[in-house]
Structure formats: structure tokens, C-alpha cells
Motif scaffolding. Structure first.
Motif, short mmCIF file in Angstrom:
data_model
loop_
_atom_site.label_atom_id
_atom_site.label_comp_id
_atom_site.label_asym_id
_atom_site.label_seq_id
_atom_site.Cartn_x
_atom_site.Cartn_y
_atom_site.Cartn_z
N PHE A 67 6.68 -12.71 1.62
CA PHE A 67 7.12 -11.52 2.35
C PHE A 67 6.81 -10.24 1.59
CE2 PHE A 67 10.20 -14.47 4.56
CZ PHE A 67 9.43 -14.54 5.71
N CYS A 68 6.95 -10.27 0.27
CA CYS A 68 6.58 -9.09 -0.52
C CYS A 68 5.09 -8.81 -0.41
CB CYS A 68 6.99 -9.30 -1.98
SG CYS A 68 8.76 -9.23 -2.27
N LEU A 69 4.28 -9.87 -0.46
CA LEU A 69 2.84 -9.68 -0.31
C LEU A 69 2.47 -9.20 1.09
CD1 LEU A 69 1.48 -12.72 -2.35
CD2 LEU A 69 1.47 -10.30 -3.01
N ALA A 70 3.23 -9.65 2.09
CA ALA A 70 2.99 -9.17 3.46
C ALA A 70 3.25 -7.67 3.55
CB ALA A 70 3.88 -9.92 4.44
N TRP A 71 4.33 -7.20 2.93
CA TRP A 71 4.62 -5.76 2.94
C TRP A 71 3.55 -4.99 2.16
CZ3 TRP A 71 7.11 -3.64 6.55
CH2 TRP A 71 8.19 -4.26 7.14
N ALA A 72 3.11 -5.56 1.04
CA ALA A 72 2.05 -4.90 0.27
C ALA A 72 0.76 -4.83 1.09
CB ALA A 72 1.82 -5.64 -1.04
N GLY A 73 0.43 -5.93 1.76
CA GLY A 73 -0.76 -5.93 2.62
C GLY A 73 -0.64 -4.94 3.76
N TYR A 74 0.54 -4.86 4.34
CA TYR A 74 0.78 -3.89 5.42
C TYR A 74 0.58 -2.47 4.91
CZ TYR A 74 3.60 -0.87 8.42
OH TYR A 74 4.04 0.15 9.20
N GLY A 75 1.14 -2.16 3.74
CA GLY A 75 0.99 -0.81 3.18
C GLY A 75 -0.46 -0.49 2.88
N GLY A 76 -1.18 -1.46 2.31
CA GLY A 76 -2.60 -1.24 2.03
C GLY A 76 -3.41 -1.07 3.30
N TRP A 77 -3.12 -1.88 4.32
CA TRP A 77 -3.82 -1.76 5.60
C TRP A 77 -3.56 -0.39 6.22
CZ3 TRP A 77 -1.38 -1.36 10.46
CH2 TRP A 77 -2.24 -1.42 11.55
N LEU A 78 -2.31 0.04 6.16
CA LEU A 78 -1.95 1.31 6.77
C LEU A 78 -2.64 2.47 6.05
CD1 LEU A 78 -0.24 2.53 8.99
CD2 LEU A 78 1.69 2.59 7.42
N LEU A 79 -2.77 2.38 4.73
CA LEU A 79 -3.45 3.44 3.99
C LEU A 79 -4.95 3.50 4.28
CD1 LEU A 79 -1.82 3.35 0.45
CD2 LEU A 79 -1.76 5.22 2.10
N THR A 80 -5.54 2.36 4.61
CA THR A 80 -6.99 2.36 4.86
C THR A 80 -7.34 2.80 6.27
OG1 THR A 80 -6.97 0.02 5.48
CG2 THR A 80 -7.39 0.54 3.15
#
Length: 162
Positions: A67-80
Motif C-alpha cells: 500500500f505504501c508503494l501504491a501511494w508512492a507510485g500514485y504520487g509519481g504518476w501524478l507528478l509526471t
């Protein structure tokens, strides 16, 4: 001739290039940093245990890390993303929250039942979190649908007048 003031080339490029709002960037950076920090913290706790852990503890650590990695992936996706998202980011975040609340409720309930402490408190609190997450999923889908409908109205009306 038009009555608009002349803009520099840089101003015109900045207006044409889609940019995330400050609020969206802050939300993305927060999700990215919190996700990475959480994954590092949980993984460090997990791997620093001196002996083998029970299966349900390993499962809990694995779920928290995912779940932490999912949130990190979401944040990275949103920034890109540098294009209008039409609230797709909110839909994804709401689904991550719902999945996390349901999985956490299930794990905590199983642990409570195995310990013999009763599952009612775990189910009550987990049910509350899941209900809030469902409301957020519904709201996110409604907001996205409204934005897409508005985009269709604007693009449809623009095509018919041209």
C-alpha cells in the motif's frame, strides 16, 4: 485587429503548455514522499526482526509495504502527468484507499478472531473506514463524470459553431 495586449512568446508557450496546479503538485509530492517513507519504514521494521515472524505478521508487513508503494507510485504518476486529468487522479486515489481499508479490515479481523478477542470492534472500525472510502470512490466517479460531460458539452458546442 484585436483589443488583447501583446504577449511575449514565453507567455504564450506557458499558456499553451498544460501544467499541474500547485495544489495538485503538493498532493502528488505528499503522496510520493509519504509512500516512499512508509515503505522504507515498514520494510526496515520487517527486515530488522531478529527471528522468523508468524505468517500473519509477514502478511501484514507485506500488505503495508504494497500500500505504501501504491501511494508512492500514485504520487509519481501524478507528478509526471502534465495534462488535464479530469479527476482520474481522484478516482485512482479513492480506489487505493478503498482497497487499503478493506484489506486492513480483513487482516485485523482475522487476527482478532484468532486471538479470541472478538471481531466486532475490528469490523466496526474497519466498516467505518470502508464506508468513508466507498463514499470517496462514489464522489470521485461523480466528479469525473461531471467533468467529462462538461468537456463533451464544450467540445461538442465548439464543433457545431465552427
Amino acid at each position: 485587429m484585436n483589443n488583447q495586449p501583446r504577449q511575449s512568446a514565453q507567455d504564450m508557450i506557458e499558456r499553451l503548455a498544460p501544467v499541474l496546479s500547485l495544489r495538485t503538485r503538493i498532493r502528488a509530492v505528499t503522496a510520493l514522499l509519504a509512500g516512499v517513507a512508509g515503505a522504507v519504514f515498514v520494510s526496515t521494521l520487517w527486515w530488522s526482526e531478529p527471528g522468523p515472524l508468524p505468517g500473519r505478521t509477514r502478511l501484514a508487513f507485506a500488505l503495508l509495504t504494497v500500500f505504501c508503494l501504491a501511494w508512492a507510485g500514485y504520487g509519481g504518476w501524478l507528478l509526471t502527468r502534465r495534462v488535464p486529468l479530469f479527476a482520474a487522479d481522484r478516482v485512482i486515489a479513492a480506489w487505493i484507499g478503498l482497497a487499503a481499508s478493506l484489506a486492513t479490515t480483513a487482516v485485523v479481523t482475522v487476527v482478532a478472531v484468532q486471538r479470541g478477542t472478538g471481531a466486532w470492534l475490528a469490523l466496526a472500525v474497519g466498516g467505518l473506514f470502508a464506508a468513508v472510502a466507498v463514499v470517496l470512490v462514489v464522489r470521485a466517479h461523480l466528479r469525473r463524470a461531471a467533468l467529462l460531460r462538461r468537456r463533451h458539452e464544450l467540445t461538442g458546442s465548439m464543433k457545431s459553431t465552427m
